[in-house]
Design a protein around this motif. Structure first.
Motif, short mmCIF file in Angstrom:
data_model
loop_
_atom_site.label_atom_id
_atom_site.label_comp_id
_atom_site.label_asym_id
_atom_site.label_seq_id
_atom_site.Cartn_x
_atom_site.Cartn_y
_atom_site.Cartn_z
N UNK A 176 -4.52 17.57 -11.60
CA UNK A 176 -3.22 17.08 -11.11
C UNK A 176 -2.97 17.55 -9.67
N UNK A 177 -3.39 18.77 -9.34
CA UNK A 177 -3.24 19.26 -7.97
C UNK A 177 -4.08 18.43 -7.00
N UNK A 178 -5.32 18.17 -7.37
CA UNK A 178 -6.21 17.38 -6.51
C UNK A 178 -5.70 15.97 -6.29
N UNK A 179 -5.26 15.33 -7.37
CA UNK A 179 -4.72 13.96 -7.23
C UNK A 179 -3.45 13.97 -6.38
N UNK A 180 -2.60 14.98 -6.56
CA UNK A 180 -1.38 15.05 -5.77
C UNK A 180 -1.68 15.22 -4.29
N UNK A 181 -2.65 16.07 -3.97
CA UNK A 181 -3.02 16.28 -2.57
C UNK A 181 -3.62 15.01 -1.97
N UNK A 182 -4.53 14.40 -2.69
CA UNK A 182 -5.16 13.17 -2.19
C UNK A 182 -4.13 12.06 -2.00
N UNK A 183 -3.26 11.88 -2.98
CA UNK A 183 -2.26 10.81 -2.87
C UNK A 183 -1.22 11.13 -1.80
N UNK A 184 -0.91 12.41 -1.60
CA UNK A 184 0.00 12.78 -0.53
C UNK A 184 -0.57 12.44 0.84
N UNK A 185 -1.86 12.74 1.02
CA UNK A 185 -2.53 12.42 2.28
C UNK A 185 -2.58 10.91 2.49
N UNK A 186 -2.93 10.17 1.43
CA UNK A 186 -2.99 8.71 1.54
C UNK A 186 -1.62 8.11 1.83
N UNK A 187 -0.57 8.70 1.24
CA UNK A 187 0.78 8.20 1.49
C UNK A 187 1.17 8.44 2.95
N UNK A 188 0.86 9.62 3.47
CA UNK A 188 1.17 9.90 4.88
C UNK A 188 0.41 8.96 5.81
N UNK A 189 -0.86 8.71 5.53
CA UNK A 189 -1.65 7.80 6.36
C UNK A 189 -1.09 6.38 6.32
N UNK A 240 0.83 -1.20 0.00
CA UNK A 240 0.00 0.00 0.00
C UNK A 240 0.87 1.25 0.00
N UNK A 241 1.92 1.24 0.81
CA UNK A 241 2.83 2.40 0.87
C UNK A 241 3.51 2.60 -0.48
N UNK A 242 4.00 1.52 -1.07
CA UNK A 242 4.68 1.62 -2.36
C UNK A 242 3.71 2.09 -3.45
N UNK A 243 2.48 1.57 -3.43
CA UNK A 243 1.48 1.98 -4.42
C UNK A 243 1.12 3.44 -4.29
N UNK A 244 0.95 3.91 -3.07
CA UNK A 244 0.63 5.32 -2.86
C UNK A 244 1.78 6.22 -3.28
N UNK A 245 3.00 5.79 -2.98
CA UNK A 245 4.17 6.59 -3.39
C UNK A 245 4.27 6.65 -4.91
N UNK A 246 4.00 5.54 -5.57
CA UNK A 246 4.06 5.52 -7.04
C UNK A 246 2.97 6.42 -7.64
N UNK A 247 1.77 6.38 -7.07
CA UNK A 247 0.70 7.25 -7.57
C UNK A 247 1.03 8.72 -7.36
N UNK A 248 1.63 9.05 -6.21
CA UNK A 248 2.04 10.42 -5.96
C UNK A 248 3.12 10.85 -6.95
N UNK A 249 4.00 9.94 -7.29
CA UNK A 249 5.03 10.23 -8.28
C UNK A 249 4.42 10.54 -9.64
#
Length: 138
Positions: free
Chosen positions: A52-65, A17-26
Motif C-alpha cells: 500500500x505504501x509503494x502504490x501510494x507513492x507511485x500514484x502520488x508521483x503520477x498524480x503530480x506529473x 488521466x488526472x482524475x484516474x490518478x487521483x482515484x487510484x491514490x484515493x
C-alpha cells in the motif's frame, strides 16, 4: 526529420488521466488507512503495509506529473473567446408591459363560532366513520 519526432507528448484526455490518478491514490490511501500501521498506531509495522505504501507513492508521483502536464497544457492553450453577434443585427428595445402583478386571493376570516361549528362537524364525521368500521369488524 529527427527534429519533427522530438516534442512534448500531450495526451488528448489529460483531465481523465488526472482524475484516474487521483482515484487510484484515493484507493491506495484507503489501503493504508486499513493497514497495520494505522491499526497499531506505529511506523514499526511498515513492512506489512509495504504494498500500500509503494502504490501510494507511485500514484502520488503520477498524480503530480499529470497535474503539472495539465497545468502546462492549459497555460499554453489560447484563451477561448465567445463568438460575437453579427454587427448587422438590429438591437431590439424591450419595454415592460403594463401588467397587474399576480396577487394571492385574500383568505377568508372565520369567526370563532364558525370555527367551532366546523370542528364539531369533523368530529361527528370521524365518529360516524369509526362506527362504520367497527360494525364491519365486529
Amino acid at each position: 526529420m529527427a527534429s519533427h519526432a522530438v516534442g512534448r507528448k500531450e495526451p488528448q484526455d489529460i483531465e481523465i488521466t488526472v482524475i484516474g490518478n487521483a482515484f487510484c491514490l484515493l484507493i491506495a490511501s484507503a489501503g493504508l488507512l486499513a493497514g497495520s500501521m494505522t491499526t497499531n498506531l506505529s511506523l514499526a509495522y511498515w513492512r506489512e503495509d509495504i504494498v500500500a505504501l509503494g502504490i501510494s507513492v507511485i500514484m502520488g508521483i503520477r498524480l503530480l506529473r499529470s497535474l503539472t502536464a495539465a497545468m502546462a497544457q492549459y497555460q499554453d492553450a489560447p484563451p477561448v473567446h465567445q463568438p460575437r453577434r453579427a454587427e448587422t443585427q438590429e438591437r431590439v428595445n424591450v419595454q415592460p408591459e403594463k401588467v397587474v402583478k399576480g396577487q394571492l386571493p385574500s383568505t377568508p376570516s372565520f369567526s370563532p363560532d364558525q370555527v367551532v361549528e366546523e370542528v364539531v362537524k369533523r368530529i361527528e364525521t370521524q365518529k360516524a366513520d369509526a362506527a362504520k368500521k367497527n360494525k364491519f369488524t365486529n
